[in-house]
Design an enzyme around this catalytic site. Structure first.
Site, PDB file in Angstrom:
ATOM      1  N   HIS A  65       0.600  -1.543   0.400  1.00 40.69           N
ATOM      2  CA  HIS A  65      -0.326  -0.220   0.180  1.00 40.69           C
ATOM      3  C   HIS A  65       0.887   0.905   0.234  1.00 40.69           C
ATOM      4  CE1 HIS A  65       0.514  -1.015   4.291  1.00 40.69           C
ATOM      5  NE2 HIS A  65       0.205   0.646   4.399  1.00 40.69           N
ATOM      6  N   ASP A  98       0.243  -8.048  -0.044  1.00 38.96           N
ATOM      7  CA  ASP A  98       0.759  -6.633   0.474  1.00 38.96           C
ATOM      8  C   ASP A  98       2.464  -6.515   0.456  1.00 38.96           C
ATOM      9  OD1 ASP A  98       0.701  -3.634   1.184  1.00 38.96           O
ATOM     10  OD2 ASP A  98      -0.466  -3.810   3.358  1.00 38.96           O
ATOM     11  N   GLY A 116       3.438   4.982  10.666  1.00 38.40           N
ATOM     12  CA  GLY A 116       4.616   5.338   9.584  1.00 38.40           C
ATOM     13  C   GLY A 116       5.474   3.865  10.034  1.00 38.40           C
ATOM     14  N   SER A 127       3.982   0.818   8.045  1.00 43.40           N
ATOM     15  CA  SER A 127       3.730   0.559   7.676  1.00 43.40           C
ATOM     16  C   SER A 127       5.450  -0.120   6.474  1.00 43.40           C
ATOM     17  CB  SER A 127       2.985   0.807   6.123  1.00 43.40           C
ATOM     18  OG  SER A 127       1.892   0.768   6.994  1.00 43.40           O
ATOM     19  N   SER A 175       1.965  -5.326   7.340  1.00 43.93           N
ATOM     20  CA  SER A 175       1.037  -4.287   6.625  1.00 43.93           C
ATOM     21  C   SER A 175       0.044  -3.373   7.236  1.00 43.93           C
ATOM     22  CB  SER A 175       0.328  -5.188   6.108  1.00 43.93           C
ATOM     23  OG  SER A 175      -1.214  -5.273   5.945  1.00 43.93           O
TER      24      SER A 175
END
Length: 303
Positions: A150, A180, A257, A259, A274
């Site tokens: 993402h 992801d 932040g 991710s 994720s």
């Protein structure tokens, strides 16, 4: 199922703070665009050059951001590099502050800006968002890094700093939802980045997680956190039809932040952050894309 909290949902990307630089991992090397610049301690300079410790101490005491210094054994000089953000008045102060050392100092300019190169959960910035560096990988002689899909969907170009002056990569491919993960081709200083390190250990292999396994996660918001794998092959509906399957579930906290940051067990890569619910004040559940799926999909191996 995860609650969706705008603007973060459970995918833990985060709007990049304007004018704010977030430090990468402590092991990150300072690299200038187009040139590697070492920054040894004064004692190291003294040992390397036999008498430049006082010069290095003087440069350090000036406290000018965007400078780096190292001894040149070939000339016996201390080479001080000033990056593009060093203003003329600061450069003048640097020259004045080292003038008493005469020819023992050589001052050079760098075209780029010194910045930490992310590794193992360090911050990466793109399209107004901050995500986290997952794992350094390579295909043949080309270097890449992995982050969350993402994040890859949101940004094409990635930087090491919030001001977006140090370019470190371009999104080559991404998958989200369903999976992801994203593959970013390393550019500039990231092509010479150190191997991925999490919690002081080099991560040099990939594996499959086990329920009950103790793990560590690193991210640019919350640093290194610890917990346990609680479930495998989990499907998560993040809302708006964004369903991701095959995820690792843990009780490790995470925040916006984080991710794309790495999930590891010792020196073994397990996953990419994720999303999740909660935060590192109250706790919560966090989900990870298994890294082996990303490695197989893109035909890359850990750097």
């Amino acid at each position: 199922m995860i609650a969706r909290h705008a603007p973060r949902t459970a995918p833990h990307d985060h709007p990049a703070p304007a004018g704010r630089r977030v430090a990468a991992a402590a092991t990150a090397a300072l690299l200038a665009t187009g040139a590697v610049v070492g920054v040894p301690a004064a004692g190291a300079v003294r040992n390397a050059t036999g008498g430049l410790g006082a010069v290095a101490d003087a440069v350090r005491a000036l406290g000018i951001p965007g400078t780096a210094w190292s001894g040149d054994p070939a000339t016996g000089q201390l080479v001080v590099t000033a990056d593009a953000r060093v203003r003329p008045d600061q450069l003048a102060r640097l020259r004045a502050g080292t003038a008493r050392f005469g020819g023992a100092v050589r001052i050079e300019r760098a075209a780029g800006v010194l910045a930490p190169v992310p590794t193992g959960g360090g911050a990466v910035y793109g399209a107004g968002y901050r995500c986290s560096f997952g794992f350094g990988v390579r295909r043949g002689g080309t270097r890449y890094f992995l982050t969350a899909g993402h994040c890859g969907r949101a940004a094409r170009t990635w930087y090491a700093d919030a001001e977006r002056t140090v370019r470190i990569g371009t999104t080559a491919a991404w998958a989200y939802p369903g999976h992801d993960y994203a593959l970013v081709r390393a550019e500039g200083p990231a092509r010479q980045a150190p191997r991925t390190t999490v919690d002081g250990r080099v991560v040099d292999r990939a594996g499959e997680p086990r329920v009950g396994e103790r793990v560590a996660r690193a991210g640019s918001s919350s640093g290194v956190r610890y917990g346990t794998v609680t479930a495998l092959d989990v499907s998560v509906d993040y809302g708006d039809g964004e369903v991701v399957t095959g995820l690792i579930q843990t009780d490790v906290c995470a925040e916006p932040g984080d991710s794309g940051g790495p999930l590891v067990e010792g020196d073994t890569a397990l996953g990419l952050t994720s999303g999740g619910d909660g935060d590192c004040a109250t706790g919560g559940t966090t989900y990870y894309q298994p890294v082996t799926a990303a490695l197989a999909r893109y035909g890359v191996s850990l750097d």
